[in-house]
Design a protein around this motif. Structure first.
Motif, PDB file in Angstrom:
ATOM      1  N   ALA A 146       0.832  -1.279   0.017  1.00  0.00           N
ATOM      2  CA  ALA A 146       0.114  -0.008   0.184  1.00  0.00           C
ATOM      3  C   ALA A 146       0.780   1.348  -0.138  1.00  0.00           C
ATOM      4  CB  ALA A 146      -0.888   0.023   1.167  1.00  0.00           C
TER       5      ALA A 146
ATOM      6  N   ASP B 228      -5.519   6.171   4.865  1.00  0.00           N
ATOM      7  CA  ASP B 228      -6.384   5.072   4.248  1.00  0.00           C
ATOM      8  C   ASP B 228      -7.797   5.407   4.134  1.00  0.00           C
ATOM      9  OD1 ASP B 228      -7.440   2.615   3.610  1.00  0.00           O
ATOM     10  OD2 ASP B 228      -6.399   1.344   5.235  1.00  0.00           O
TER      11      ASP B 228
ATOM     12  N   ARG C 107     -10.016   3.269   1.770  1.00  0.00           N
ATOM     13  CA  ARG C 107     -10.304   2.414   1.270  1.00  0.00           C
ATOM     14  C   ARG C 107     -11.553   1.498   1.737  1.00  0.00           C
ATOM     15  NH1 ARG C 107      -5.034  -1.195   1.328  1.00  0.00           N
ATOM     16  NH2 ARG C 107      -5.115  -0.267   3.347  1.00  0.00           N
TER      17      ARG C 107
ATOM     18  N   SER D 178     -11.450  -1.381   4.703  1.00  0.00           N
ATOM     19  CA  SER D 178     -10.314  -1.706   5.467  1.00  0.00           C
ATOM     20  C   SER D 178     -10.227  -1.645   6.550  1.00  0.00           C
ATOM     21  CB  SER D 178      -9.225  -0.518   4.880  1.00  0.00           C
ATOM     22  OG  SER D 178      -7.909  -0.521   5.512  1.00  0.00           O
TER      23      SER D 178
ATOM     24  N   THR E 291      -8.037  -0.624   8.646  1.00  0.00           N
ATOM     25  CA  THR E 291      -7.318   0.644   9.008  1.00  0.00           C
ATOM     26  C   THR E 291      -7.881   1.888   8.221  1.00  0.00           C
ATOM     27  OG1 THR E 291      -5.687  -0.048   7.155  1.00  0.00           O
ATOM     28  CG2 THR E 291      -5.138  -0.657   9.352  1.00  0.00           C
ATOM     29  N   TYR E 292      -9.248   1.899   7.982  1.00  0.00           N
ATOM     30  CA  TYR E 292      -9.873   2.905   7.491  1.00  0.00           C
ATOM     31  C   TYR E 292      -9.721   4.099   8.442  1.00  0.00           C
ATOM     32  CZ  TYR E 292     -13.381   5.665   4.972  1.00  0.00           C
ATOM     33  OH  TYR E 292     -14.202   6.874   4.528  1.00  0.00           O
TER      34      TYR E 292
ATOM     35  N   TYR F 160     -10.813  -1.801  -0.613  1.00  0.00           N
ATOM     36  CA  TYR F 160      -9.871  -2.375  -0.080  1.00  0.00           C
ATOM     37  C   TYR F 160      -9.181  -3.771  -0.574  1.00  0.00           C
ATOM     38  CZ  TYR F 160      -7.589  -4.963   3.860  1.00  0.00           C
ATOM     39  OH  TYR F 160      -6.539  -5.393   4.790  1.00  0.00           O
TER      40      TYR F 160
ATOM     41  N   PRO G  24      -3.715  -4.464   5.149  1.00  0.00           N
ATOM     42  CA  PRO G  24      -3.956  -3.059   5.861  1.00  0.00           C
ATOM     43  C   PRO G  24      -2.787  -2.137   6.109  1.00  0.00           C
ATOM     44  CG  PRO G  24      -3.472  -5.119   7.189  1.00  0.00           C
ATOM     45  CD  PRO G  24      -3.544  -5.476   5.684  1.00  0.00           C
TER      46      PRO G  24
END
Length: 198
Positions: A12, A89, A91, A94, A96-97, A187, A191
């Protein structure tokens, strides 16, 4: 002579350090190598180079992204002065949004931050008269332009600002919050991970 140092953190967001060669005359660096990028898992075609100049310390640019069908990945470097550079982030789905990572990029250090599609990007200048250059994987399309307010408390970026606070454009000062944003970024199963190596 030093070898390129690659800090591969995820597929990412990736932090790179370009090879840097110095002698009595000064120094030379290879600012982009497709081979080096691919070895770090960056497999995109860059189609446009952009450069910004910020006069004041504490200038914040971001948090920006470009939506589909013209979503952009970015490869960011500081060519004069220093910045703190951030990727958030955004996505959908995700774990980890809304989380972020950041790295200090300096002209002297030749660090670069790869910000893939699905992440909002922003930076703050740490000194006066800063220039930032970045490659993008798609052309600018005003209809796809998007952003999230830089100081959204749910994201919680700890911006290193001078006493006078942030210097912002009118546009960046009225961007929506993360809660007001409807993401269409998917996503990819990876992560966000902390950046290391700088």
């Amino acid at each position: 002579m030093t070898d390129a140092v690659i800090s591969r953190v995820t597929s990412a967001v990736t932090l790179l350090k370009a090879p840097h060669f110095g002698d009595a005359r000064g120094w030379f660096t290879e600012t982009y190598s497709e081979r080096r990028a691919e070895s770090a898992g960056i497999d995109v075609r860059f189609v446009q180079d952009n450069q910004s100049f910020s006069a004041a310390t504490g200038t914040v640019r971001g948090l920006h992204f470009q939506r589909s069908p013209h979503a952009q990945a970015k490869l960011v470097r500081c060519v004069r002065g220093s910045i703190m550079d951030y990727a958030v982030d955004i996505r959908l789905g995700s774990p980890t949004y809304g989380k972020w990572v950041g790295a200090k990029l300096t002209a002297e250090g030749c660090e670069q931050l790869y910000v893939p599609v699905g992440f909002a990007h922003g930076f703050v200048t740490l000194e006066a008269d800063v220039e930032v250059a970045y490659k993008v994987s798609d052309f600018y399309e005003p209809d796809c332009d998007g952003g999230i307010i830089w100081n959204d408390p749910t994201i919680g970026i700890d911006w290193p600002l001078p006493e006078g606070g942030a210097v912002l454009s009118d546009k960046d000062n009225i961007l929506p919050t993360l809660a007001q944003f409807e993401s269409d970024f998917e996503y990819n199963g990876v992560p966000l991970q902390p950046l290391t190596g700088i």
